[in-house]
Scaffold this motif. Structure first.
Motif, PDB file in Angstrom:
ATOM      1  N   LEU A  14       0.857  -1.191   0.000  1.00  0.00           N
ATOM      2  CA  LEU A  14       0.000   0.000   0.000  1.00  0.00           C
ATOM      3  C   LEU A  14       0.893   1.240   0.000  1.00  0.00           C
ATOM      4  O   LEU A  14       1.769   1.383   0.852  1.00  0.00           O
ATOM      5  N   LEU A  15       0.667   2.144  -0.961  1.00  0.00           N
ATOM      6  CA  LEU A  15       1.404   3.405  -1.027  1.00  0.00           C
ATOM      7  C   LEU A  15       0.563   4.523  -0.437  1.00  0.00           C
ATOM      8  O   LEU A  15      -0.594   4.699  -0.831  1.00  0.00           O
ATOM      9  N   VAL A  16       1.142   5.277   0.500  1.00  0.00           N
ATOM     10  CA  VAL A  16       0.417   6.394   1.109  1.00  0.00           C
ATOM     11  C   VAL A  16       1.263   7.653   0.970  1.00  0.00           C
ATOM     12  O   VAL A  16       2.283   7.819   1.641  1.00  0.00           O
ATOM     13  N   ASP A  17       0.835   8.537   0.080  1.00  0.00           N
ATOM     14  CA  ASP A  17       1.571   9.779  -0.181  1.00  0.00           C
ATOM     15  C   ASP A  17       0.604  10.739  -0.851  1.00  0.00           C
ATOM     16  O   ASP A  17      -0.203  10.319  -1.687  1.00  0.00           O
ATOM     17  N   ASP A  18       0.689  12.015  -0.491  1.00  0.00           N
ATOM     18  CA  ASP A  18      -0.263  12.963  -1.082  1.00  0.00           C
ATOM     19  C   ASP A  18       0.269  13.620  -2.363  1.00  0.00           C
ATOM     20  O   ASP A  18      -0.334  14.551  -2.874  1.00  0.00           O
ATOM     21  N   HIS A  19       1.390  13.107  -2.884  1.00  0.00           N
ATOM     22  CA  HIS A  19       1.930  13.609  -4.148  1.00  0.00           C
ATOM     23  C   HIS A  19       1.795  12.520  -5.221  1.00  0.00           C
ATOM     24  O   HIS A  19       2.552  11.544  -5.201  1.00  0.00           O
ATOM     25  N   PRO A  20       0.847  12.659  -6.140  1.00  0.00           N
ATOM     26  CA  PRO A  20       0.626  11.625  -7.163  1.00  0.00           C
ATOM     27  C   PRO A  20       1.876  11.308  -7.983  1.00  0.00           C
ATOM     28  O   PRO A  20       2.102  10.152  -8.346  1.00  0.00           O
ATOM     29  N   THR A  21       2.688  12.325  -8.268  1.00  0.00           N
ATOM     30  CA  THR A  21       3.888  12.102  -9.075  1.00  0.00           C
ATOM     31  C   THR A  21       4.857  11.176  -8.365  1.00  0.00           C
ATOM     32  O   THR A  21       5.429  10.255  -8.979  1.00  0.00           O
ATOM     33  N   PHE A  22       5.042  11.385  -7.067  1.00  0.00           N
ATOM     34  CA  PHE A  22       5.946  10.513  -6.330  1.00  0.00           C
ATOM     35  C   PHE A  22       5.366   9.101  -6.237  1.00  0.00           C
ATOM     36  O   PHE A  22       6.100   8.111  -6.365  1.00  0.00           O
ATOM     37  N   ARG A  23       4.064   9.000  -6.015  1.00  0.00           N
ATOM     38  CA  ARG A  23       3.444   7.668  -5.958  1.00  0.00           C
ATOM     39  C   ARG A  23       3.674   6.905  -7.257  1.00  0.00           C
ATOM     40  O   ARG A  23       3.955   5.708  -7.249  1.00  0.00           O
ATOM     41  N   GLU A  24       3.570   7.618  -8.364  1.00  0.00           N
ATOM     42  CA  GLU A  24       3.739   6.965  -9.663  1.00  0.00           C
ATOM     43  C   GLU A  24       5.171   6.456  -9.820  1.00  0.00           C
ATOM     44  O   GLU A  24       5.393   5.325 -10.289  1.00  0.00           O
ATOM     45  N   GLY A  25       6.140   7.282  -9.428  1.00  0.00           N
ATOM     46  CA  GLY A  25       7.532   6.861  -9.523  1.00  0.00           C
ATOM     47  C   GLY A  25       7.834   5.697  -8.606  1.00  0.00           C
ATOM     48  O   GLY A  25       8.544   4.748  -8.982  1.00  0.00           O
ATOM     49  N   LEU A  26       7.295   5.756  -7.386  1.00  0.00           N
ATOM     50  CA  LEU A  26       7.514   4.684  -6.419  1.00  0.00           C
ATOM     51  C   LEU A  26       6.856   3.389  -6.887  1.00  0.00           C
ATOM     52  O   LEU A  26       7.421   2.296  -6.746  1.00  0.00           O
ATOM     53  N   LYS A  27       5.672   3.516  -7.458  1.00  0.00           N
ATOM     54  CA  LYS A  27       4.965   2.330  -7.958  1.00  0.00           C
ATOM     55  C   LYS A  27       5.777   1.658  -9.058  1.00  0.00           C
ATOM     56  O   LYS A  27       5.842   0.418  -9.126  1.00  0.00           O
ATOM     57  N   SER A  28       6.420   2.458  -9.897  1.00  0.00           N
ATOM     58  CA  SER A  28       7.243   1.900 -10.967  1.00  0.00           C
ATOM     59  C   SER A  28       8.411   1.111 -10.399  1.00  0.00           C
ATOM     60  O   SER A  28       8.723   0.006 -10.873  1.00  0.00           O
ATOM     61  N   VAL A  29       9.061   1.662  -9.373  1.00  0.00           N
ATOM     62  CA  VAL A  29      10.185   0.955  -8.738  1.00  0.00           C
ATOM     63  C   VAL A  29       9.706  -0.357  -8.124  1.00  0.00           C
ATOM     64  O   VAL A  29      10.322  -1.420  -8.322  1.00  0.00           O
ATOM     65  N   ILE A  30       8.602  -0.294  -7.388  1.00  0.00           N
ATOM     66  CA  ILE A  30       8.097  -1.488  -6.690  1.00  0.00           C
ATOM     67  C   ILE A  30       7.683  -2.579  -7.666  1.00  0.00           C
ATOM     68  O   ILE A  30       8.025  -3.751  -7.499  1.00  0.00           O
ATOM     69  N   ASN A  31       6.954  -2.187  -8.702  1.00  0.00           N
ATOM     70  CA  ASN A  31       6.445  -3.185  -9.638  1.00  0.00           C
ATOM     71  C   ASN A  31       7.536  -3.816 -10.501  1.00  0.00           C
ATOM     72  O   ASN A  31       7.298  -4.831 -11.152  1.00  0.00           O
ATOM     73  N   HIS A  32       8.735  -3.211 -10.503  1.00  0.00           N
ATOM     74  CA  HIS A  32       9.846  -3.788 -11.238  1.00  0.00           C
ATOM     75  C   HIS A  32      10.698  -4.693 -10.349  1.00  0.00           C
ATOM     76  O   HIS A  32      11.647  -5.311 -10.830  1.00  0.00           O
ATOM     77  N   LEU A  33      10.364  -4.770  -9.066  1.00  0.00           N
ATOM     78  CA  LEU A  33      11.063  -5.682  -8.170  1.00  0.00           C
ATOM     79  C   LEU A  33      10.355  -7.030  -8.169  1.00  0.00           C
ATOM     80  O   LEU A  33       9.130  -7.098  -8.165  1.00  0.00           O
ATOM     81  N   GLY A  34      11.105  -8.086  -8.157  1.00  0.00           N
ATOM     82  CA  GLY A  34      10.478  -9.393  -8.085  1.00  0.00           C
ATOM     83  C   GLY A  34       9.819  -9.619  -6.740  1.00  0.00           C
ATOM     84  O   GLY A  34      10.412  -9.361  -5.696  1.00  0.00           O
ATOM     85  N   GLY A  35       8.571 -10.083  -6.771  1.00  0.00           N
ATOM     86  CA  GLY A  35       7.899 -10.456  -5.529  1.00  0.00           C
ATOM     87  C   GLY A  35       7.125  -9.367  -4.843  1.00  0.00           C
ATOM     88  O   GLY A  35       6.582  -9.588  -3.758  1.00  0.00           O
ATOM     89  N   LEU A  36       7.035  -8.178  -5.429  1.00  0.00           N
ATOM     90  CA  LEU A  36       6.277  -7.058  -4.843  1.00  0.00           C
ATOM     91  C   LEU A  36       5.313  -6.497  -5.868  1.00  0.00           C
ATOM     92  O   LEU A  36       5.629  -6.417  -7.056  1.00  0.00           O
ATOM     93  N   ALA A  37       4.154  -6.063  -5.415  1.00  0.00           N
ATOM     94  CA  ALA A  37       3.200  -5.407  -6.309  1.00  0.00           C
ATOM     95  C   ALA A  37       2.357  -4.427  -5.506  1.00  0.00           C
ATOM     96  O   ALA A  37       1.941  -4.731  -4.383  1.00  0.00           O
ATOM     97  N   VAL A  38       2.122  -3.250  -6.064  1.00  0.00           N
ATOM     98  CA  VAL A  38       1.281  -2.250  -5.421  1.00  0.00           C
ATOM     99  C   VAL A  38      -0.173  -2.694  -5.530  1.00  0.00           C
ATOM    100  O   VAL A  38      -0.680  -2.953  -6.634  1.00  0.00           O
ATOM    101  N   CYS A  39      -0.849  -2.793  -4.393  1.00  0.00           N
ATOM    102  CA  CYS A  39      -2.242  -3.238  -4.392  1.00  0.00           C
ATOM    103  C   CYS A  39      -3.217  -2.085  -4.225  1.00  0.00           C
ATOM    104  O   CYS A  39      -4.401  -2.216  -4.552  1.00  0.00           O
ATOM    105  N   ALA A  40      -2.739  -0.945  -3.689  1.00  0.00           N
ATOM    106  CA  ALA A  40      -3.634   0.197  -3.469  1.00  0.00           C
ATOM    107  C   ALA A  40      -2.801   1.444  -3.208  1.00  0.00           C
ATOM    108  O   ALA A  40      -1.622   1.359  -2.837  1.00  0.00           O
ATOM    109  N   GLU A  41      -3.445   2.608  -3.388  1.00  0.00           N
ATOM    110  CA  GLU A  41      -2.809   3.892  -3.116  1.00  0.00           C
ATOM    111  C   GLU A  41      -3.756   4.740  -2.276  1.00  0.00           C
ATOM    112  O   GLU A  41      -4.979   4.621  -2.386  1.00  0.00           O
ATOM    113  N   ALA A  42      -3.182   5.605  -1.431  1.00  0.00           N
ATOM    114  CA  ALA A  42      -3.986   6.499  -0.603  1.00  0.00           C
ATOM    115  C   ALA A  42      -3.229   7.813  -0.444  1.00  0.00           C
ATOM    116  O   ALA A  42      -1.999   7.846  -0.560  1.00  0.00           O
ATOM    117  N   ASP A  43      -3.979   8.893  -0.186  1.00  0.00           N
ATOM    118  CA  ASP A  43      -3.311  10.183  -0.012  1.00  0.00           C
ATOM    119  C   ASP A  43      -3.617  10.840   1.329  1.00  0.00           C
ATOM    120  O   ASP A  43      -3.256  11.990   1.563  1.00  0.00           O
TER     121      ASP A  43
END
Length: 224
Positions: A14-43
Motif C-alpha cells: 500500500l502506497l500512502v503519499d499525497d503527491h501523485p507524481t511521487f506515488r507513480e515513480g515509487l509504484k514503478s520501482v516497486i512493480n519492477h522488483l520481483g515479488g512485490l506489487a502495489v495493491c492500493a494507493e492512498a493520499d
C-alpha cells in the motif's frame, strides 16, 4: 535485486503519499522488483486505514506529510490494528529530523525520497523481508539514548511538537527567517508566526531569541 522473501506469493504494498507524481515513480520501482506489487494507493490517513482493511497489504510505504493528516499518527494507528504490517517511511525530511520518531511510532524503516532507486529497492527488500532499514547513525543515536537513560519521547519538550512545528523549528535552527520559512513551505508569514508561538509554549521559552538559541542547539545536537 533478489525477489522478496515471502515464499509462494507476491507481497502486496500500500502506497500512502499525497503527491501523485511521487506515488507513480515509487509504484514503478516497486512493480519492477520481483515479488512485490502495489495493491492500493492512498493520499490521507482515512483512505489509508480503509485500504488496510479492504486490501490487507503485507507492507505500507508512507510519507510523513499527508497534507492536513499526520503520517506518524497513521503509523501508530496502523501498528495497533495491523501488528504484522511492515512499514517503511519514505520522506522528504532528512532522517535526523524524524527517523527516531518514526521508528518509535512503529515504522520498520526510514528512507529519504532524495535517495537513489537502488537504496529504495534495498529498503523495500529488507523491510518486507522482516528486517529494519535505518542508517548506522540513527541506530547508534537510539542506542545511546537508551543506554544513557535519555528522556523518553513524551518527556522531551521538542518531541511534543507536531510534524509541521518540528519542520519549522528545524528551519529556524538552520537560520531561516519567518518570511523565508513561509516562502519555503508555501504558507503565509502569519501562519509561520502562529506556529512559532505554539513552539515557544511547548518548549517553554518566552521570547524569539531563546527560541532561536534552542533551535540552533537542537539542530547541532542531531548532527553530532
Amino acid at each position: 535485486m533478489n525477489s522478496m522473501p515471502i515464499p509462494g506469493r507476491t507481497a502486496k504494498v500500500l502506497l500512502v503519499d499525497d503527491h501523485p507524481t511521487f506515488r507513480e515513480g515509487l509504484k514503478s520501482v516497486i512493480n519492477h522488483l520481483g515479488g512485490l506489487a502495489v495493491c492500493a494507493e492512498a493520499d490521507n490517513l482515512n483512505s489509508a486505514m480503509l485500504s488496510l482493511e479492504s486490501e490487507a497489504p503485507d507492507m505500507m510505504v508512507v510519507d510523513l506529510n499527508l497534507g492536513d493528516d499526520s503520517g506518524l499518527r497513521l503509523i501508530q494507528q496502523a501498528r495497533r490494528t495491523h501488528p504484522n504490517l511492515r512499514i517503511l517511511v519514505a520522506s522528504m525530511y532528512e532522517e535526523f529530523m524524524y527517523g527516531e520518531r518514526a521508528i518509535k511510532a512503529g515504522a520498520n524503516g526510514y528512507i529519504c525520497k532524495q535517495d537513489n532507486p537502488e537504496k529504495l529497492a534495498e529498503a523495500l527488500e529488507l523491510v518486507c523481508g522482516g528486517d529494519m532499514y535505518i542508517s548506522k547513525q540513527l541506530a547508534n543515536r537510539m542506542l545511546q539514548h537508551q543506554a544513557s537513560g535519555a528522556p523518553q519521547e513524551t518527556d522531551e519538550p521538542v518531541n511534543t511538537l507536531s510534524e509541521r512545528e518540528l519542520q519549522i523549528f528545524n528551519l529556524i535552527g538552520n537560520g531561516y527567517s519567518s518570511k523565508e520559512i513561509a516562502a519555503k513551505l508555501h504558507v503565509s508569514p502569519k501562519t509561520v508566526d502562529a506556529h512559532r508561538e505554539h513552539i515557544k509554549r511547548k518548549i517553554g521559552v518566552s521570547d524569539s531569541t531563546r527560541l532561536v538559541h534552542r533551535a540552533v542547539e537542537w539542530v547541532l545536537s542531531l548532527r553530532k
